[in-house]
Design a protein around this motif. Structure first.
Motif, PDB file in Angstrom:
ATOM      1  N   ILE A  52      35.118  57.212   7.956  1.00 15.40           N
ATOM      2  CA  ILE A  52      35.648  55.287   8.178  1.00 15.40           C
ATOM      3  C   ILE A  52      36.161  54.794   9.055  1.00 15.40           C
ATOM      4  O   ILE A  52      37.140  52.698   9.563  1.00 15.40           O
ATOM      5  N   ALA A  53      35.119  54.530  10.055  1.00 16.58           N
ATOM      6  CA  ALA A  53      34.731  53.123  11.207  1.00 16.58           C
ATOM      7  C   ALA A  53      34.442  51.759  10.067  1.00 16.58           C
ATOM      8  O   ALA A  53      33.774  50.663  11.171  1.00 16.58           O
ATOM      9  N   HIS A  54      33.806  52.030   8.851  1.00 17.86           N
ATOM     10  CA  HIS A  54      33.663  51.033   8.602  1.00 17.86           C
ATOM     11  C   HIS A  54      34.509  50.599   6.630  1.00 17.86           C
ATOM     12  O   HIS A  54      33.841  49.435   5.812  1.00 17.86           O
ATOM     13  N   LEU A  55      35.493  50.992   7.066  1.00 22.80           N
ATOM     14  CA  LEU A  55      36.499  50.870   6.035  1.00 22.80           C
ATOM     15  C   LEU A  55      38.185  50.425   6.601  1.00 22.80           C
ATOM     16  O   LEU A  55      38.491  51.323   7.684  1.00 22.80           O
ATOM     17  N   PRO A  56      38.401  49.434   6.070  1.00 30.01           N
ATOM     18  CA  PRO A  56      37.630  48.461   4.776  1.00 30.01           C
ATOM     19  C   PRO A  56      36.856  47.835   5.650  1.00 30.01           C
ATOM     20  O   PRO A  56      36.949  47.373   7.372  1.00 30.01           O
ATOM     21  N   LEU A  57      35.854  47.095   4.872  1.00 25.07           N
ATOM     22  CA  LEU A  57      34.939  46.478   6.068  1.00 25.07           C
ATOM     23  C   LEU A  57      35.804  44.529   6.647  1.00 25.07           C
ATOM     24  O   LEU A  57      36.287  44.162   5.615  1.00 25.07           O
ATOM     25  N   PRO A  58      35.335  44.506   7.951  1.00 21.70           N
ATOM     26  CA  PRO A  58      35.911  43.711   8.076  1.00 21.70           C
ATOM     27  C   PRO A  58      35.169  42.206   8.110  1.00 21.70           C
ATOM     28  O   PRO A  58      34.422  41.851   7.219  1.00 21.70           O
ATOM     29  N   ARG A  59      36.728  41.092   7.557  1.00 20.49           N
ATOM     30  CA  ARG A  59      36.508  39.843   7.224  1.00 20.49           C
ATOM     31  C   ARG A  59      36.998  38.806   8.559  1.00 20.49           C
ATOM     32  O   ARG A  59      37.875  38.593   8.332  1.00 20.49           O
ATOM     33  N   PRO A  60      35.717  38.052   8.152  1.00 21.25           N
ATOM     34  CA  PRO A  60      36.302  36.734   8.991  1.00 21.25           C
ATOM     35  C   PRO A  60      37.104  35.712   8.109  1.00 21.25           C
ATOM     36  O   PRO A  60      37.407  35.341   7.236  1.00 21.25           O
ATOM     37  N   GLN A  61      38.357  34.677   9.577  1.00 27.39           N
ATOM     38  CA  GLN A  61      39.164  34.001   8.269  1.00 27.39           C
ATOM     39  C   GLN A  61      38.050  33.183   7.268  1.00 27.39           C
ATOM     40  O   GLN A  61      38.987  32.594   6.525  1.00 27.39           O
ATOM     41  N   TRP A  88      31.562  59.340   1.420  1.00 29.51           N
ATOM     42  CA  TRP A  88      32.345  60.226   1.825  1.00 29.51           C
ATOM     43  C   TRP A  88      33.882  59.681   0.694  1.00 29.51           C
ATOM     44  O   TRP A  88      34.906  60.558   0.217  1.00 29.51           O
ATOM     45  N   TRP A  89      34.039  58.370   1.378  1.00 33.39           N
ATOM     46  CA  TRP A  89      35.298  57.431  -0.117  1.00 33.39           C
ATOM     47  C   TRP A  89      35.326  58.574  -1.151  1.00 33.39           C
ATOM     48  O   TRP A  89      36.507  58.750  -1.485  1.00 33.39           O
ATOM     49  N   HIS A  90      34.063  58.265  -2.074  1.00 30.82           N
ATOM     50  CA  HIS A  90      34.013  58.581  -3.339  1.00 30.82           C
ATOM     51  C   HIS A  90      35.104  59.745  -3.431  1.00 30.82           C
ATOM     52  O   HIS A  90      35.574  60.276  -4.078  1.00 30.82           O
ATOM     53  N   ALA A  91      34.312  60.805  -2.357  1.00 33.07           N
ATOM     54  CA  ALA A  91      35.225  62.399  -2.401  1.00 33.07           C
ATOM     55  C   ALA A  91      35.802  62.744  -2.477  1.00 33.07           C
ATOM     56  O   ALA A  91      37.006  63.131  -2.663  1.00 33.07           O
ATOM     57  N   GLU A 103      40.187  54.071 -10.048  1.00 34.30           N
ATOM     58  CA  GLU A 103      41.299  53.749  -9.812  1.00 34.30           C
ATOM     59  C   GLU A 103      41.846  53.740  -8.028  1.00 34.30           C
ATOM     60  O   GLU A 103      42.228  53.796  -7.526  1.00 34.30           O
ATOM     61  N   PHE A 104      41.777  55.851  -8.058  1.00 28.39           N
ATOM     62  CA  PHE A 104      42.209  56.332  -6.971  1.00 28.39           C
ATOM     63  C   PHE A 104      41.294  55.994  -5.230  1.00 28.39           C
ATOM     64  O   PHE A 104      41.789  55.616  -4.231  1.00 28.39           O
ATOM     65  N   LEU A 105      40.352  55.188  -5.494  1.00 27.54           N
ATOM     66  CA  LEU A 105      39.109  54.221  -4.946  1.00 27.54           C
ATOM     67  C   LEU A 105      40.052  53.837  -3.881  1.00 27.54           C
ATOM     68  O   LEU A 105      40.056  53.915  -2.344  1.00 27.54           O
ATOM     69  N   LEU A 106      40.812  53.022  -4.319  1.00 29.36           N
ATOM     70  CA  LEU A 106      41.626  52.065  -4.132  1.00 29.36           C
ATOM     71  C   LEU A 106      43.230  53.021  -3.079  1.00 29.36           C
ATOM     72  O   LEU A 106      43.702  52.303  -2.743  1.00 29.36           O
ATOM     73  N   GLN A 107      43.581  52.744  -4.418  1.00 33.64           N
ATOM     74  CA  GLN A 107      44.460  53.986  -3.847  1.00 33.64           C
ATOM     75  C   GLN A 107      44.495  54.402  -2.472  1.00 33.64           C
ATOM     76  O   GLN A 107      46.075  54.648  -2.000  1.00 33.64           O
ATOM     77  N   VAL A 108      43.617  55.486  -2.638  1.00 36.87           N
ATOM     78  CA  VAL A 108      43.671  56.133  -1.027  1.00 36.87           C
ATOM     79  C   VAL A 108      43.303  55.394   0.323  1.00 36.87           C
ATOM     80  O   VAL A 108      42.855  55.732   2.006  1.00 36.87           O
ATOM     81  N   LEU A 109      42.406  54.235   0.202  1.00 37.20           N
ATOM     82  CA  LEU A 109      42.039  53.659   1.425  1.00 37.20           C
ATOM     83  C   LEU A 109      42.742  52.464   1.740  1.00 37.20           C
ATOM     84  O   LEU A 109      42.523  52.567   3.886  1.00 37.20           O
ATOM     85  N   ALA A 125      35.759  47.867  -6.377  1.00 38.18           N
ATOM     86  CA  ALA A 125      36.766  48.891  -5.289  1.00 38.18           C
ATOM     87  C   ALA A 125      35.826  48.781  -3.914  1.00 38.18           C
ATOM     88  O   ALA A 125      37.166  48.525  -2.939  1.00 38.18           O
ATOM     89  N   SER A 126      34.110  48.378  -3.884  1.00 34.64           N
ATOM     90  CA  SER A 126      34.290  47.832  -2.922  1.00 34.64           C
ATOM     91  C   SER A 126      34.445  46.549  -1.872  1.00 34.64           C
ATOM     92  O   SER A 126      34.138  46.317  -0.770  1.00 34.64           O
TER      93      SER A 126
END
Length: 529
Positions: free
Chosen positions: A239-248, A483-486, A508-514, A280-281
């Motif tokens: 989760i150090a990379h989730l979600p990938l941060p985005r600049p403004q 890990w995210w997929h599992a 669909e659950f990829l984004l539900q667990v995010l 989903a990525s």
């Protein structure tokens, strides 16, 4: 994050072999830690966990299996404490000779009136079994009356807690040495043992937990060093990379542009599932190249993707890429899902490109048939292969046989080719060219479903494309994707049972667990602030 939490996070990443664990313990003893004191400390921690899992009076009668080594000594201290806590304790000790310290504990426990038996039968009616027959380092097959006793115990229904690892499993390969205890819980001592994460061990391990007995990190690092480490993918790492941060201030092409070359008339669903995983990525732009006949279907299903139709063969596969596709304009390329071997020419084209590349399914099969596996080391760009065991054997003959250390196999494959190799199985292993290996410790049989791998390819490729665009390290995102997929599959199985997790549901659950991952990461940041 406190120093203790930081230590725990590091501790849970390490996976060791039998030789490494022996060396680490050797350093403890050389520094002055008495063997007897360590045994007492470890056993007390095991005892506390046993009674927490199976409190009195719900469980009254406990059988303890005692071997001749220090694993048996741990079990005897646990038996002593269980006796003092009011449990009725019966001990099975098939081998009377053993290490001196174990013998001393045996004498004291016997003096308390606890009954010892050299046959398993008296313990078969116990409410719970604690297995301390053999710890790490067992290499010889179990035979004779002990094997018969284990088989009889496995035929029973009472729960079993194994100390360190189930007796009968090879510490490193997880191979069953003729027979092994089928545990409900395994309390792994000090550091995670490699055999617990091998697929052939899963039916015997049950739920595994780590019992920390405060091994100094300096001693761990002194033995493991930086050469060929084996790591466990933890939630903290992922989760150090989730979600990938985005600049403004950003736009879609700054958030990664992925080209997915996939699909055929025979396997049109694979192209869709790869696309759903990529969506989903969070990748900024997704271009999907499919046979011309699939373009209307894909455009309808993935309205936000740029779908490019390609000339196709008589069999409905991609014959070649159209002139409108300039491979150099993409951040990363995923190739192979549902392609069929009639699309082999496309695989050759992307292999010759200078773009980061993810090869899956028929991309891998084409690579095996082309016989160009040895040329992968000449690619300058990041390359990821994502085989399942059958594909792995075709790519790297002779591949591992059942019972061989999968870590060794995936490490050799990665070092041989100079690329990252993700071997998809119940406990997916990722090998890197520097010799390091990461293992995903959690998964679910719900992923044994057609299309699950296509979703993972899309997810991995989308994350990699974003990393390329942001100029951040790519390799950690491979671990994150696995890990995210599992975790998405585990969450979906809890909601819909293992039978209800088809590949579309998985996507669909990829984004539900995010969101829960994001909350966990934010909580960790606040604790460290």
């Amino acid at each position: 994050m406190t120093s203790q939490q930081s230590r725990q996070n590091q501790l849970h990443q390490f996976i060791v072999t039998s030789a490494q664990m022996s060396a680490i313990e050797g350093r403890l003893f050389a520094a002055g830690m008495p063997v007897a004191a360590l045994m007492e400390k470890v056993a007390q921690a095991i005892f506390k966990r046993v009674i927490a899992l199976y409190p009195h009076p719900r469980v009254r009668r406990i059988g303890v299996l005692v071997g001749p080594g220090h694993n048996g000594g741990d079990a005897l201290v646990v038996a002593r404490e269980l006796h003092f806590a009011g449990y009725e304790v019966l001990i099975y000790r098939p081998l009377s000779k053993g290490k001196e310290l174990t013998g001393q504990h045996g004498e004291y426990v016997a003096s308390l009136g606890v009954k010892f038996h050299d046959q398993i039968e008296p313990l078969l009616d116990c409410d719970l079994i604690v297995d301390g027959l053999f710890g790490f380092g067992l290499e010889r097959s179990i035979s004779g009356e002990i094997a018969e006793g284990i088989n009889r115990l496995n035929a029973q229904s009472q729960p079993v807690i194994s100390i360190d690892l189930p007796s009968g499993l090879h510490t490193d390969t997880g191979a069953v040495l003729r027979t092994a205890i089928q545990a409900n819980h395994t309390l792994c001592l000090g550091l995670w043992k490699l055999g617990l994460f091998q697929d052939q061990a899963l039916a015997y391990v049950g739920k595994a937990e780590l019992i920390d007995f405060d091994i100094p990190l300096a001693d761990i690092q002194a033995v493991l060093g930086d050469r060929h480490p084996i790591h466990r993918i933890t939630s903290t790492v992922a989760i150090a990379h989730l979600p990938l941060p985005r600049p403004q201030l950003t736009h879609k092409y700054k958030e990664g542009h992925l080209l997915a070359i996939c699909g055929s008339q025979r396997y049109m669903g694979a192209a869709l599932l790869c696309g759903l995983g990529a969506k989903a990525s969070g990748v900024g732009m997704l271009t999907i190249a499919v046979p011309n006949s699939l373009k209307p279907y894909m455009s309808q299903q993935l309205a936000d993707a740029l779908v490019v139709g390609c000339p196709e063969t008589a069999s409905g596969a991609i014959a070649h890429l159209p002139d409108s596709i300039d491979l150099s304009s993409f951040g990363a390329i995923a190739c192979g899902c549902g392609l069929t071997l009639d699309g082999m020419g496309v695989v050759q084209a992307v292999l010759e490109s200078d773009r980061p590349l993810i090869l899956d399914a028929d991309g891998l099969n084409a690579l095996a048939q082309l016989g160009t596996i040895s040329t992968l080391s000449q690619r300058q760009a990041f390359t990821l292969l994502t085989p399942h065991p059958g594909e792995f054997k075709r790519l790297f003959p002779p591949a591992q046989d059942e019972g061989e250390d999968v870590v060794r196999a995936v490490r050799q494959a990665s070092e041989q080719t100079g690329v990252v190799v993700m071997l998809k199985q119940a406990r997916t292993a990722i090998g890197y060219p520097d010799g390091s290996v990461w293992i995903n410790p959690e998964s679910t049989p719900a992923l044994a479903r057609g299309g699950s791998g296509d979703v993972l390819t899309g997810l991995s490729s989308g994350l990699i494309a974003q990393a390329i665009a942001r100029k951040i390290p790519v390799e950690p995102l491979v671990q994150t994707a696995v890990w995210w997929h599992a975790q998405a599959a585990i969450s979906a199985a809890l909601a819909r049972t293992e039978l209800g997790v088809d590949a579309v549901t998985l996507s669909e659950f990829l984004l539900q667990v995010l969101p829960q991952f994001a909350r966990s990461g934010n909580d960790a940041q606040r604790r460290s602030g």
